[in-house]
Design a protein around this motif. Structure first.
Motif, PDB file in Angstrom:
ATOM      1  N   GLY A 167       0.841  -1.181   0.000  1.00  0.00           N
ATOM      2  CA  GLY A 167       0.000   0.000   0.000  1.00  0.00           C
ATOM      3  C   GLY A 167       0.875   1.229   0.000  1.00  0.00           C
ATOM      4  N   PRO A 174      -6.640   1.684  -3.839  1.00  0.00           N
ATOM      5  CA  PRO A 174      -6.333   0.492  -3.039  1.00  0.00           C
ATOM      6  C   PRO A 174      -5.228  -0.349  -3.674  1.00  0.00           C
ATOM      7  N   LEU A 177      -1.768  -4.488   4.829  1.00  0.00           N
ATOM      8  CA  LEU A 177      -2.358  -4.075   3.555  1.00  0.00           C
ATOM      9  C   LEU A 177      -3.023  -2.739   3.801  1.00  0.00           C
ATOM     10  N   ASN A 224      -4.147  -0.142   2.190  1.00  0.00           N
ATOM     11  CA  ASN A 224      -5.317   0.384   1.490  1.00  0.00           C
ATOM     12  C   ASN A 224      -6.257  -0.726   1.036  1.00  0.00           C
ATOM     13  N   GLY A 225      -6.237  -1.849   1.714  1.00  0.00           N
ATOM     14  CA  GLY A 225      -7.090  -2.951   1.321  1.00  0.00           C
ATOM     15  C   GLY A 225      -6.426  -3.806   0.265  1.00  0.00           C
ATOM     16  N   TYR A 235      -3.278  -7.581   8.064  1.00  0.00           N
ATOM     17  CA  TYR A 235      -4.152  -6.617   8.703  1.00  0.00           C
ATOM     18  C   TYR A 235      -4.043  -5.286   7.980  1.00  0.00           C
ATOM     19  N   ASP A 236      -5.031  -4.401   8.219  1.00  0.00           N
ATOM     20  CA  ASP A 236      -5.008  -3.090   7.594  1.00  0.00           C
ATOM     21  C   ASP A 236      -4.343  -2.078   8.517  1.00  0.00           C
ATOM     22  N   GLN A 237      -4.354  -0.803   8.098  1.00  0.00           N
ATOM     23  CA  GLN A 237      -3.665   0.223   8.899  1.00  0.00           C
ATOM     24  C   GLN A 237      -4.327   0.481  10.242  1.00  0.00           C
ATOM     25  N   VAL A 246      -7.353  -8.728   7.663  1.00  0.00           N
ATOM     26  CA  VAL A 246      -7.705  -8.629   6.242  1.00  0.00           C
ATOM     27  C   VAL A 246      -7.766 -10.028   5.662  1.00  0.00           C
TER      28      VAL A 246
END
Length: 318
Positions: A263, A271, A289, A291-292, A308-310, A315
């Protein structure tokens, strides 16, 4: 007994001699190798002239200074087996203007402790057979600011390309390719940043590798590219600590990405996309990840483990 000034002079001479021996000892075949010195500001000691006098296995020490079109003829013509070693990347600068800076043979070439700048393709080396490989170390590579401006392009076969502890920037990134579909080329990039100087999202692949056996990335940072990681015709990719990649697009048979950030580093763009081509596998482990993640349907097998995301939310694939 010597005076304090004489003692200081003796210490400096000893230090310079020791430094030269230490740098020289980095390279192979010391008994057979010849040393050359390039000095800025003179046609006779220019890198261009010194290269003309070298043979495979020689080492050229490039003293601090700026080596530009006043005294140099660009592109510099690199020969197989030559080590080009600067005093330091910060104060040893090869500046080629609007033409490529270095061309020629990549076989067994070492580029170390230099800044190399061009408004075109900074380094363009190729060799049909280079068992000793190409090594770029501790260097700053500055490519052109227009489309097609590249920091590095290498076309090689049956060899290794390594980039270590360096800083690369250009409109586009770097391209490395084996010369046949069965190439045994291995690519290793370590401790290196790759940045596009193009307008946001204008540049495509930061790292482009084709027709190779393996690609290994460790502690690599990528900035300001749209599709940062585009590798095709490669058997295996291993990535550890990759930072800032937006889209991962791979045609490799087997891809493993660990301990990374996928990302944009600066955060507000599109994304991140994950695209593994058919008949391949991509496993992403212990990675953020930011931005997805999206995976196109009917493509290769992608697995996320402990990602996982921010916001530290788990995720999974859509």
């Amino acid at each position: 007994s010597p005076s304090p000034a004489e003692e200081e002079t003796m210490r400096m001479k000893f230090f310079v001699a020791a430094l030269s021996i230490a740098a020289f000892a980095t390279y192979a075949n010391l008994a057979a190798a010849r040393q050359h010195t390039a000095k800025a500001g003179s046609f006779g000691t220019s890198i261009t002239r010194v290269l003309e006098r070298t043979t495979s296995g020689d080492v050229i020490f490039v003293e601090a200074g700026v080596y530009d079109q006043v005294y140099e003829t660009f592109p510099l013509q690199m020969k197989a087996g030559i080590a080009l070693v600067g005093a330091s990347a910060e104060n040893t600068v090869i500046s080629a203007g609007d033409v490529n800076a270095i061309e020629g043979d990549s076989a067994g070439v070492v580029i170390d402790n230099l800044t190399i700048a061009s408004n075109a393709q900074t380094i363009f080396l190729q060799s049909a057979s280079a068992p000793a490989g190409l090594s770029i170390r501790n260097s700053i590579i500055r490519g052109g600011t227009n489309p097609g401006g590249l920091a590095l392009i290498v076309r090689n076969n049956d060899t290794r390309v390594t980039i270590e502890n360096s800083d690369l920037s250009a409109y586009d990134g770097l391209g490395i390719s084996g010369s046949s579909s069965t190439s045994t080329l291995d690519v290793e990039i370590t401790g290196t940043s790759i940045t596009s100087n193009a307008p946001p999202l204008a540049a495509e692949a930061a790292i482009g590798v084709g027709r190779a056996n393996s690609v290994t990335l460790n502690k690599v940072t990528v900035r300001n590219f749209f599709e940062n990681f585009q590798i095709h015709g490669v058997n295996e990719i291993s990535v550890d600590d990759l930072n800032g990649v937006s889209n991962v697009n791979s045609g490799a048979t087997k891809v493993l990405i660990r301990n990374s950030l996928l990302g944009y580093i600066d955060g507000n763009e599109e994304p991140a996309g994950l695209d593994q081509r058919s008949n391949g596998t991509m496993k992403i482990v212990d990675t953020m990840l930011a931005n997805g993640a999206e995976a196109p349907a009917n493509h290769g097998d992608i697995t996320l483990l402990n990602c996982y995301d921010q916001h530290l939310n788990p995720v999974t694939m859509p």
